[in-house]
Design a protein around this motif. Sequence first.
Motif, PDB file in Angstrom:
ATOM      1  N   ALA A  34       0.839  -1.195   0.000  1.00  0.00           N
ATOM      2  CA  ALA A  34       0.000   0.000   0.000  1.00  0.00           C
ATOM      3  C   ALA A  34       0.879   1.252   0.000  1.00  0.00           C
ATOM      4  O   ALA A  34       2.075   1.213   0.339  1.00  0.00           O
ATOM      5  N   LEU A  35       0.296   2.365  -0.404  1.00  0.00           N
ATOM      6  CA  LEU A  35       0.966   3.652  -0.285  1.00  0.00           C
ATOM      7  C   LEU A  35       1.309   3.891   1.184  1.00  0.00           C
ATOM      8  O   LEU A  35       0.503   3.626   2.076  1.00  0.00           O
ATOM      9  N   ASP A  36       2.507   4.386   1.436  1.00  0.00           N
ATOM     10  CA  ASP A  36       2.951   4.604   2.800  1.00  0.00           C
ATOM     11  C   ASP A  36       3.378   6.060   2.967  1.00  0.00           C
ATOM     12  O   ASP A  36       4.550   6.407   2.868  1.00  0.00           O
ATOM     13  N   GLY A  37       2.379   6.928   3.155  1.00  0.00           N
ATOM     14  CA  GLY A  37       2.675   8.343   3.309  1.00  0.00           C
ATOM     15  C   GLY A  37       2.515   9.098   2.010  1.00  0.00           C
ATOM     16  O   GLY A  37       2.069   8.566   0.989  1.00  0.00           O
ATOM     17  N   GLU A 233      -1.312  11.314   0.796  1.00  0.00           N
ATOM     18  CA  GLU A 233      -1.682  12.174  -0.325  1.00  0.00           C
ATOM     19  C   GLU A 233      -0.675  12.031  -1.460  1.00  0.00           C
ATOM     20  O   GLU A 233       0.537  12.012  -1.236  1.00  0.00           O
ATOM     21  N   VAL A 234      -1.202  11.933  -2.670  1.00  0.00           N
ATOM     22  CA  VAL A 234      -0.351  11.903  -3.861  1.00  0.00           C
ATOM     23  C   VAL A 234      -0.519  13.227  -4.593  1.00  0.00           C
ATOM     24  O   VAL A 234      -1.636  13.623  -4.936  1.00  0.00           O
ATOM     25  N   VAL A 235       0.583  13.917  -4.822  1.00  0.00           N
ATOM     26  CA  VAL A 235       0.591  15.174  -5.572  1.00  0.00           C
ATOM     27  C   VAL A 235       1.116  14.864  -6.970  1.00  0.00           C
ATOM     28  O   VAL A 235       2.150  14.193  -7.122  1.00  0.00           O
ATOM     29  N   ALA A 236       0.384  15.326  -7.998  1.00  0.00           N
ATOM     30  CA  ALA A 236       0.753  14.995  -9.378  1.00  0.00           C
ATOM     31  C   ALA A 236       0.364  16.131 -10.310  1.00  0.00           C
ATOM     32  O   ALA A 236      -0.575  16.883 -10.037  1.00  0.00           O
ATOM     33  N   ASP A 237       1.077  16.233 -11.416  1.00  0.00           N
ATOM     34  CA  ASP A 237       0.709  17.218 -12.429  1.00  0.00           C
ATOM     35  C   ASP A 237      -0.598  16.828 -13.119  1.00  0.00           C
ATOM     36  O   ASP A 237      -1.393  17.695 -13.490  1.00  0.00           O
TER      37      ASP A 237
END
Length: 521
Positions: A34-37, A233-237
């Motif tokens: 899983a995503l971790d942070g 949270e995932v930050v993406a363009d």
Amino acid sequence: MTPSDDSTRDASGDLAGRHESIWMDTSDRTDYGALDGDLRVDTAVVGGGIAGVTTAHELVEAGQSVAVLERGRILDGTTGRTTAKVTSLHGLVYDHLIDHFGVERAQQYADANQAAIEHVADTVDDLGVDCEFGRTSAYTYVDPGGNRRGVRAEVDAARRLGLPASFVEDTDLPYDVGGAVRFDDQAYFHPRKYLLALAAEVADADGSGVFEETTVHEIDDGDPCRVDTDRGEVVADDVVIASHFPISDHALYFSRLTPKRSYVVAARLDGDAPEGLYYDPEDPYFSVRSHAGEDSLVLIGGQDHRTGHGGNTTDRYRKLEREARERFDIESIEYRWATQDYKSIDRVPFVGNAAPQTRDVYVATGFGGWGMTNGTVAGLLLADLICGRDNPWTDVYDPTRFEFGASKSDLLSHNKHAMKHLFEGYVESHPDLDLSGLAPGEAVVADDRDDPVAVYRDEDGEVHAVSAVCTHMGCLVSWNDGEESWDCPCHGSRFDVDGAVLDTPAVDDLDAVDVEYPTDR
């Protein structure tokens, strides 16, 4: 794979075969973490089916960093439950497209799906993927006395678009047909083996990753975009929503997509399996394709219905098996499974900018049962849009389009249907909750205090009780006995017996409900 003869039946009584997709049983299961942070990438892809994985792979090939975010396990949903026909022959569609979209956009659709076949073939060769890829012909046929005129019109339309079409009356099927459209040089493969190889390429790329058991709650179309998950949270363009049904629905996709379920049995024949991919578009449709790994094994699909309205869904398997035995000399049923698709109101998927007001959020949905090519098209098209490259198929797939002539009938019937069941669910009376009469294996929607409750007693006698109110738009769910799930009859959300989301558009689980019940049953 161990054959199971017809004496091997469900505990429920008379359903043959293992209740599992053949693709799931004959490929490796994934175990991505899983995503971790929090995470920063170029593009976030929400959904790990063929559209999401293909998009991610194309973007990684273009040098981007990508995060694939999947609620469960990748390739376990519709992609893992397909019949895996890699073909541009999608029933009787091209005559419809020319009439309602015009020749130019019909040509785009034809070119896109033909290109998808070749892209899969090239990728198999480039990566050396052992996925049982092979070439064959595809057929859309009608039974004797059926709509031969429609078949001939489809052949003429397809030829006009340069597709490899011909009209035939003889096929390799063991029964007569009234006529068929044949497309040459189409293909088949093992979808999970193919896509697992693409996912591994994404996971191994610098700065990229595949994250399973990570639920996306919200997408903010900012600069940059922000994807809120239960793991960080995932930050993406850019963000691609490839979650089967868009979990962020600013363009009212719920009003433009109709959910349907269909059923598949994998049958071992007493003799050779027919060569080719076959589809009878009459309602309910009937689909046949041989399985490359087993000379005498065929995948037979059909019995489709709107999600939440299948009645006794276990009986759908029975009907499909009976029809299969009427048409083929079957030795045994090896597997059975069900799948869910969303069909757009004008029969063309929505691929592109998710809504008129969004700049950097994209969507891929509405494949209508033809996701092996259209899902591949989506990956190629979205990668071009995100990378700023021109793509010749943009117009026909544009999610903001509205083709009134192609849409009006399905638009009205779909939304009238959904609203009817939204109101009827609350107007109609439900029985008072009385668990004393609920036998193992039975389920009921009943009145309990403030809101209706959905209750299932499993074969061990344990009671599972959840709110019956779908978390998408408030319709009441109905019981699906064939898959042991709660299905929404309005827009196709599905939940397991403990309320966990199985299929979007719902994002939130059904709330658990405490009920008192006798323990001596």
